[in-house]
Design an enzyme around this catalytic site. Structure first.
Site, short mmCIF file in Angstrom:
data_model
loop_
_atom_site.label_atom_id
_atom_site.label_comp_id
_atom_site.label_asym_id
_atom_site.label_seq_id
_atom_site.Cartn_x
_atom_site.Cartn_y
_atom_site.Cartn_z
N TYR A 191 5.68 -2.79 -12.37
CA TYR A 191 4.80 -2.30 -12.79
C TYR A 191 4.70 -1.04 -11.02
O TYR A 191 4.42 -1.88 -10.28
CB TYR A 191 3.84 -2.25 -12.97
CG TYR A 191 3.03 -1.48 -13.05
CD1 TYR A 191 2.24 -0.82 -13.74
CD2 TYR A 191 1.51 -1.98 -11.67
CE1 TYR A 191 1.01 0.21 -13.53
CE2 TYR A 191 0.26 -1.39 -11.94
CZ TYR A 191 0.09 -0.48 -12.91
OH TYR A 191 -1.23 0.36 -12.52
N ASP A 237 9.00 -2.59 -3.76
CA ASP A 237 7.88 -2.94 -3.98
C ASP A 237 6.96 -3.75 -3.24
O ASP A 237 6.53 -5.25 -4.76
CB ASP A 237 7.21 -2.04 -4.58
CG ASP A 237 5.84 -1.69 -5.43
OD1 ASP A 237 4.61 -2.46 -4.84
OD2 ASP A 237 5.11 -1.46 -6.62
N LYS A 297 -2.87 -4.77 -2.02
CA LYS A 297 -3.02 -6.50 -2.29
C LYS A 297 -4.09 -7.15 -1.47
O LYS A 297 -4.52 -6.38 -0.77
CB LYS A 297 -2.34 -7.20 -3.32
CG LYS A 297 -2.68 -6.00 -5.05
CD LYS A 297 -2.38 -6.65 -6.08
CE LYS A 297 -2.95 -5.90 -7.20
NZ LYS A 297 -0.65 -5.98 -7.80
C1 LIG Z 1 -0.57 -4.28 -8.29
C2 LIG Z 1 0.39 -2.96 -8.11
C3 LIG Z 1 0.59 -1.97 -7.84
C4 LIG Z 1 -0.76 -1.02 -8.14
O1 LIG Z 1 -1.38 -1.31 -7.03
P1 LIG Z 1 -3.18 -1.18 -7.06
O2 LIG Z 1 -3.61 -1.06 -6.42
O3 LIG Z 1 -3.30 -1.49 -8.30
O4 LIG Z 1 -3.09 0.98 -7.07
C5 LIG Z 1 1.60 -0.97 -7.37
N1 LIG Z 1 2.66 -2.07 -6.92
C6 LIG Z 1 2.75 -3.65 -7.30
C7 LIG Z 1 3.44 -4.47 -7.44
C8 LIG Z 1 1.52 -3.77 -8.04
O5 LIG Z 1 1.82 -5.71 -8.68
#
Ligand SMILES: *Cc1c(COP(=O)(O)O)cnc(C)c1O
Length: 362
Positions: A145, A240, A268
Site C-alpha cells: 500500500y 516506500d 509517519k
Molecule cells: C501509511 C503509508 C502510506 C500513506 O501515508 P499517509 O500519510 O496515510 O498518506 C504510504 N505508504 C506506506 C508504506 C504506508 O505505510
C-alpha cells in the site's frame, strides 16, 4: 466488561456529519468488529478513551509515535516553535534541519522535498520518476500500500498479461493503464515483465518490508535482485519507507538490508505525530523537481514549522545510540509473548517480525 457508551454515542453523533464517522477508514473498526474508540488523551505508551478506559497503545497512531505520546522533548520543541507563528509560506531554517537529519540517517537521500502525507510523497515520487525517465509504466506489488494515489489503487488482473482492475470506484481504467501489478517476493515475475517491457518502465515502487498486508519480510536477496533489475533497464527504484523509515533501523529498510534505492518516500515517524511526508534521493533526480527542474510539485503547508519542529525533535532523539537495539529486544519479547499466549490458549497463529514491526496471523 469494557464500557464504551460515550464512544458509541460519539460515533453515532459523528456519523451525521462525517462519512462513516471517521476521517480515515481503518478507524471505524470495520474489519475487526466492535465500535471505534473516541480518544481523550494519550500519555507515554497509554491511550485513554472518552469513557475513561486506559489501553496500552500498540497502534501508535499507525506508526508516527515511535516515542510514545507527549514525549517531553517533542512537545517542548513544538510549543517553542508555535510561539513564533504557525505558517509563513516562505522557507524556514527548520526545513533544512529536518532535511539534514534525514540525509544523515539515509545516505541515499542527497536531496529531499517535504510534503504533508505519505500519499503525497509516493504520488510525487512517481511523477518525478516518470519525468526523469520520460517513461510512463509503474510496477507495484500485490499487498503493498502506498497511500490513496489513483494510479496505485489497482489489483492484478487474472493473468500476468491481463490489465489490472481499480480497487475503488472513482479510479478510471485509464488511470491504471500504466500500472503493472505483480506478486511480492517473486523475482521471476518481475524479470519476465522487464524482459518484455523494461525499456518502458519508469519506476518500481515497493514497501521493502510489506507492512500493509501484515508484516511480510522480503526474501533473502529479493531487494538486491530488484536493484539489479532496475540498473539493467534504467528503472528508478523507489523504496516506500513511509512505515519502515526510522522504524526497522535508524536508516530504515535500506540500512537493514543494505540495498540502496534511487528514491525514498517517507512519512509517519518523520513528523513525530504531525502531518509530514517527504520524498528524496539522488540529487540528479531530485533536481528535476520544480523550481530547479520541469517536474511540477508544490504545497501551501509543505515544510510547516510546527510539523518540522516535531519531526526534528523526534529524529534527534532517534539518533541516540542503542535505541534501536532496545526496540529490537522489546519487540522480540512482545512477539514471543504473543506467540506463547496464543499457543497456551490453543489458538493456531503465525508470527512475523522485522524490528518493531510485528504481526500475528490467525
Ligand atoms: C501509511 C503509508 C502510506 C500513506 O501515508 P499517509 O500519510 O496515510 O498518506 C504510504 N505508504 C506506506 C508504506 C504506508 O505505510
Amino acid at each position: 466488561m469494557l464500557v464504551i457508551d460515550k464512544s458509541r454515542k460519539a460515533f453515532k453523533e459523528a456519523s451525521e456529519s462525517i462519512p462513516g464517522s471517521v476521517n480515515s477508514p481503518v478507524r471505524a473498526f470495520g474489519a475487526v468488529g466492535g465500535n471505534a474508540l473516541f480518544i481523550e488523551s494519550g500519555h507515554g505508551c497509554y491511550i485513554n478513551d472518552i469513557d475513561g478506559n486506559r489501553y496500552v497503545d500498540y497502534v501508535c497512531s499507525w506508526g508516527p509515535l515511535i516515542l510514545g505520546h507527549l514525549d517531553k522533548t517533542v512537545i517542548r520543541r513544538v510549543k517553542d516553535t508555535l510561539k513564533r507563528g504557525t505558517s509563513f509560506g516562505a522557507p524556514t531554517e527548520l526545513e533544512t534541519q529536518l532535511a539534514q537529519l534525514i540525509k544523515e540517517a539515509m545516505p541515499s537521500v542527497e536531496k529531499v522535498r517535504m510534503v504533508n502525507s505519505g500519499t503525497e510523497a509516493t504520488m510525487s515520487a512517481i511523477r518525478l520518476a516518470r519525468g526523469y525517465t520520460k517513461r510512463d509504466l509503474v510496477i507495484k506489488f500485490e499487498g503493498c500500500y502506498h497511500g490513496h494515489v489513483d494510479g496505485l489503487l489497482v489489483q492484478a488482473g487474472s493473468g500476468a498479461t491481463t490489465l489490472g482492475v481499480p480497487t475503488s470506484p472513482g479510479v478510471p481504467q485509464d488511470y491504471i493503464r500504466n500500472t503493472i501489478t505483480i506478486p511480492f517476493n517473486n523475482l521471476d515475475a518481475i524479470k519476465e515483465v522487464c524482459r518484455n517491457q523494461g525499456a518502458k518502465i519508469a519506476c518500481i515502487i515497493i514497501e521493502p518490508v510489506a507492512g500493509n498486508m501484515g508484516v511480510v519480510p522480503p526474501k533473502k536477496g529479493y531487494l538486491k535482485g530488484l536493484r539489479n533489475i532496475s540498473d539493467k533497464y534504467g528503472i528508478v527504484l523507489i523504496f516506500d519507507e513511509v512505515m519502515t523509515g526510522f522504524r526497522v533501523a535508524h536508516g530504515g529498510a535500506q540500512e537493514l538490508f543494505k540495498v540502496t534505492p534511487d528514491l525514498t518516500t517517507l512519512g509517519k515517524i518523520i513528523g513525530g505525530g504531525l502531518p509530514v511526508g517527504a520524498y528524496g534521493g539522488k540529487a540528479e533526480i531530485m533536481d528535476c523537481v520544480s523550481p530547479n527542474g520541469p517536474v511540477y510539485q508544490a504545497g501551501t503547508l509543505s515544510g510547516n514549522p510546527l510539523a518540522m519542529a516535531s519531526g526534528i525533535a523526534t529524529l534527534e532523539k532517534l539518533k541516540k545510540r542503542g535505541i534501536y537495539k532496545k526496540l529490537e529486544r522489546r519487540s522480540k519479547r512482545l512477539s514471543e509473548g504473543l506467540k506463547t499466549a496464543a499457543s497456551d490458549a490453543g489458538i493456531l497463529t503465525y508470527h512475523t517480525r522485522v524490528g518493531s514491526m510485528l504481526c500475528t496471523f490467525f
